[in-house]
Scaffold this active site. Structure first.
Site, PDB file in Angstrom:
ATOM      1  N   HIS A 131      30.560  34.704 -49.891  1.00 33.36           N
ATOM      2  CA  HIS A 131      30.917  33.458 -49.197  1.00 33.36           C
ATOM      3  C   HIS A 131      30.905  33.660 -47.685  1.00 33.36           C
ATOM      4  CE1 HIS A 131      35.629  34.162 -49.248  1.00 33.36           C
ATOM      5  NE2 HIS A 131      35.073  34.746 -48.208  1.00 33.36           N
ATOM      6  N   GLU A 136      32.072  28.930 -51.122  1.00 35.56           N
ATOM      7  CA  GLU A 136      32.035  29.859 -52.251  1.00 35.56           C
ATOM      8  C   GLU A 136      30.710  29.709 -53.014  1.00 35.56           C
ATOM      9  OE1 GLU A 136      34.258  32.015 -52.298  1.00 35.56           O
ATOM     10  OE2 GLU A 136      36.283  31.235 -52.019  1.00 35.56           O
TER      11      GLU A 136
HETATM   12  P1  PGA Z   1      37.677  39.956 -44.473  1.00 40.63           P
HETATM   13  O1  PGA Z   1      37.272  38.562 -45.093  1.00 40.63           O
HETATM   14  O2  PGA Z   1      37.147  39.999 -43.087  1.00 40.63           O
HETATM   15  O3  PGA Z   1      39.194  39.952 -44.495  1.00 40.63           O
HETATM   16  O4  PGA Z   1      37.093  41.010 -45.359  1.00 40.63           O
HETATM   17  C1  PGA Z   1      35.965  38.097 -44.911  1.00 40.63           C
HETATM   18  C2  PGA Z   1      35.739  36.850 -45.718  1.00 40.63           C
HETATM   19  O5  PGA Z   1      36.319  36.686 -46.802  1.00 40.63           O
HETATM   20  O6  PGA Z   1      34.932  36.016 -45.289  1.00 40.63           O
END
Ligand code: PGA
Length: 235
Positions: A131, A136
């Site tokens: 995503h 999503e």
């Molecule tokens: P994260 O999340 O940087 O905390 O890994 C990224 C995302 O879910 O888009």
């Protein structure tokens, strides 16, 4: 896509910061699209240390949880205040309002903000499922700002910040893929082996809404910076 594979998270943050600073210095009127999450934390740390001039920079963030107030310690507004906005005097900063009761009106309001402030650069992380923002797998590429339902794996990943998985909001206001693709330049960062499948799918897989980040193959100016683990499955 331009791909850089670096060794460490620190190197990744520095290289990403350098890309952002080039854009910040490129004009006396700049809009940056910003992101929350663990991925950009190192970049914002460098901003706090270096304190570059951002008085001409307007920011627009990707998303905000539905139902969380800006002063809730897990809201993205709070994250941005703590990591960046309380430390540097940006010209203006924008996030969706998590408490908006008329959700359609809030999406329309945010679309108007984006229309008036097209990002010169959009910073992106990526979910383990591919995503970008809260778009999503399965989400249409044609959406602008929308109320997204978080995928179970996203709720699970984000539960690390909450007391229990039941406390994780299930919905978020999110820029849509169409909004994200408007940015003149895109910088996507990822680290850790948990992101390796998504990075492979994004770069080497087909363009499909089952792997939302794969749409970036169709954008003319994308830079991807990953560490060795996140890049480990690339051919
Ligand atoms: P994260 O999340 O940087 O905390 O890994 C990224 C995302 O879910 O888009």
């Amino acid at each position: 896509m331009k791909l850089h594979i670096v060794k460490t998270k620190d190197e990744l943050a520095q290289k990403a910061y350098d890309v952002l600073i080039d854009v910040i210095k490129s004009s006396d009127e700049v809009t940056l699209g910003l992101a929350t999450g663990s991925s950009p934390e190192g970049i914002y740390e460098i901003f706090r240390a270096e304190k570059p001039d951002v008085s001409h920079v307007t920011t627009v963030n990707l998303d905000e949880y539905v139902g969380l107030a800006a002063d809730h310690d897990q809201s993205y507004a709070y994250f941005m205040d703590q990591h960046l906005f309380n430390h540097l005097p940006f010209k203006a900063t924008h996030l969706p309002n998590g408490l908006a009761t008329d959700q359609a009106a809030e999406c329309a309001r945010y679309d108007e903000i984006l229309a008036a402030n097209t990002p010169d650069l959009q910073l992106l992380g990526i979910g383990t499922n591919g995503h970008i923002a809260f778009n999503e797998p399965g989400t249409s590429f044609e959406l602008t700002t929308n109320v997204a339902e978080l995928a179970p794996e996203t709720v699970e990943a984000n539960s690390r910040y909450f007391d229990s998985p039941a406390d994780v909001p299930t919905h978020a206001f999110s820029m849509g893929i169409k909004s994200i693709m408007q940015a003149k330049k895109i910088l996507l960062i990822a680290s850790g082996e948990g992101k390796a499948e998504a990075i492979k799918g994004m770069i080497e897989g087909p363009v499909t809404n089952e792997m939302p980040a794969s749409i970036l193959q169709n954008h003319p100016d994308v830079t991807v910076i990953v560490d060795a683990e996140a890049g480990s499955l690339l051919k």
